[in-house]
Design an enzyme around this catalytic site. Structure first.
Site, mmCIF file in Angstrom:
data_model
loop_
_atom_site.group_PDB
_atom_site.id
_atom_site.type_symbol
_atom_site.label_atom_id
_atom_site.label_comp_id
_atom_site.label_asym_id
_atom_site.label_seq_id
_atom_site.Cartn_x
_atom_site.Cartn_y
_atom_site.Cartn_z
ATOM 1 N N PRO A 156 0.933 -1.608 0.015
ATOM 2 C CG PRO A 156 -0.711 -1.424 1.638
ATOM 3 C CD PRO A 156 0.746 -2.203 1.304
ATOM 4 C CD GLU A 157 3.161 3.282 -4.070
ATOM 5 O OE1 GLU A 157 2.955 4.082 -5.143
ATOM 6 O OE2 GLU A 157 3.507 1.605 -5.119
ATOM 7 C CE LYS A 199 5.088 3.917 0.600
ATOM 8 N NZ LYS A 199 6.546 2.803 -0.051
ATOM 9 N NE ARG A 223 3.171 -10.722 -0.171
ATOM 10 C CZ ARG A 223 3.097 -10.841 -1.276
ATOM 11 N NH1 ARG A 223 3.641 -10.069 -1.294
ATOM 12 N NH2 ARG A 223 2.031 -11.562 -2.075
ATOM 13 N NE ARG A 251 20.336 14.254 -1.977
ATOM 14 C CZ ARG A 251 19.987 13.607 -0.661
ATOM 15 N NH1 ARG A 251 19.938 12.007 -0.738
ATOM 16 N NH2 ARG A 251 20.030 13.992 -0.004
ATOM 17 N NE ARG A 290 11.672 0.112 -5.451
ATOM 18 C CZ ARG A 290 10.940 0.024 -4.088
ATOM 19 N NH1 ARG A 290 9.779 -0.504 -4.173
ATOM 20 N NH2 ARG A 290 10.739 -0.119 -2.831
#
Length: 316
Positions: A2-3, A61, A137, A193, A303
């Site tokens: 979930p974001e 989150k 999980r 960055r 990812r």
């Protein structure tokens, strides 16, 4: 996982059902769900039983409840929660039955969590209802944390009454739906960055709440490749990416978030429907909605990244 939109949907579902209620018992079924709790279950019960939940707050989150003692005074602590990969916070009725969805179930890529087998912890409230933490999980969890002042002195998060936030969330940056967020400052941080822009968007100490889904969607919207170095971005492009991320998360929030399987549902067990509106994420091999070129999926830094090879060209 979930974001931000999915966690905010959960927060909004919890607020009217839990704020003002007093915790009468903490039922622990799997001690792994409180592995971050200093002092274990005894310390957790001591901090919660008899306490009133005065607000439910979100930053990125992370969720937390503010706590007050029986006299109404703040305890100086919060009950923090994180849903991890598969966590759900579900409301159970007064007779103990888990609320079930009113619509069709989410399409599943695997077995849905069993509300009985995967129930790890429950908060019993004084009106007879129950808040169940269900986690197949076991990457999520709950724990108490002392409150500290936000570094910038602004409201700590969405739903917060003041600038106090749990110490355990003090390192988490503000998210793009936070009224106190400074987009210009975040854009300047991205540009300073050398890391890939997608990795920077996923860095919760730069901007919180963005995960794989909404990073891919924002970068598609802003016509920027996932591996573009932050130093290659102009301030205008960096702001465009952040605004695109905010816009896509606002649209997701309006339809209950994104559910690809039954691991994410809201407190009533309902699925979100934003998966039907995604432009890039999960659409490998389909035509780009903007130019018609087939979308690609690559594994980058462990990812999946979904992108259009024509609209999102390499910039080095």
């Amino acid at each position: 996982m979930p974001e931000l939109p999915e966690v905010e949907v959960v927060r909004r579902g919890l607020a009217p059902r839990t704020v003002g209620r007093t915790v009468t018992d903490v039922e622990l079924l799997d001690a792994r769900i409180i592995r971050r709790q200093h002092g274990g279950i005894d310390r957790l019960r001591a901090g919660l039983v008899g306490s009133t939940l005065t607000a439910v707050v979100r930053r990125g989150k992370f969720l937390w409840w503010r706590l007050a003692d029986p006299d109404g005074a703040e305890t100086g602590e919060a009950l923090m929660g994180h849903l991890g990969m598969s966590g759900q916070l579900r409301i159970a009725t007064a007779d103990g039955a888990t609320v079930t969805p009113g619509g069709p179930p989410a399409p599943s890529e695997g077995p849905a969590p069993d509300p009985q087998r995967h129930r790890r912890l429950s908060l019993h409230l004084d009106d007879g209802t129950r808040v169940d933490l269900i986690d197949q999980r076991l990457f999520g969890g709950v724990w108490t944390s002392p409150l500290v002042e936000a570094a910038d002195g602004a409201l700590a998060g969405v739903g917060s009454p003041d600038a106090l936030l749990p110490e355990g969330a003090s390192h988490i940056a503000r998210d793009l739906l936070d009224p106190a967020v400074d987009l210009g400052a975040i854009a300047r941080t991205l540009r300073a960055r050398r890391s890939a822009v997608k990795a920077l968007l996923l860095n919760q100490e730069i901007v919180s709440g963005i995960g794989n889904i909404y990073a891919d969607e924002a970068l598609w919207s802003a016509r920027t490749r996932y591996d573009t170095p932050g130093t290659a971005l102009s301030q205008r492009r960096a702001l465009a990416i952040l605004r695109a991320a905010r816009e896509v998360m606002e649209r997701a929030l309006a339809v209950g978030g994104t559910s690809f399987d039954a691991l994410y549902v809201n407190v009533d067990g309902r699925s979100g429907y934003f998966a039907r509106s995604l432009n890039a994420y999960g659409r490998e091999g389909e035509p780009c909605p903007r130019c018609g070129r087939l979308l690609r999926r690559v594994i980058y830094q462990g990812r999946s990244s979904h992108f259009c090879p024509r609209c999102q060209r390499r910039t080095m």
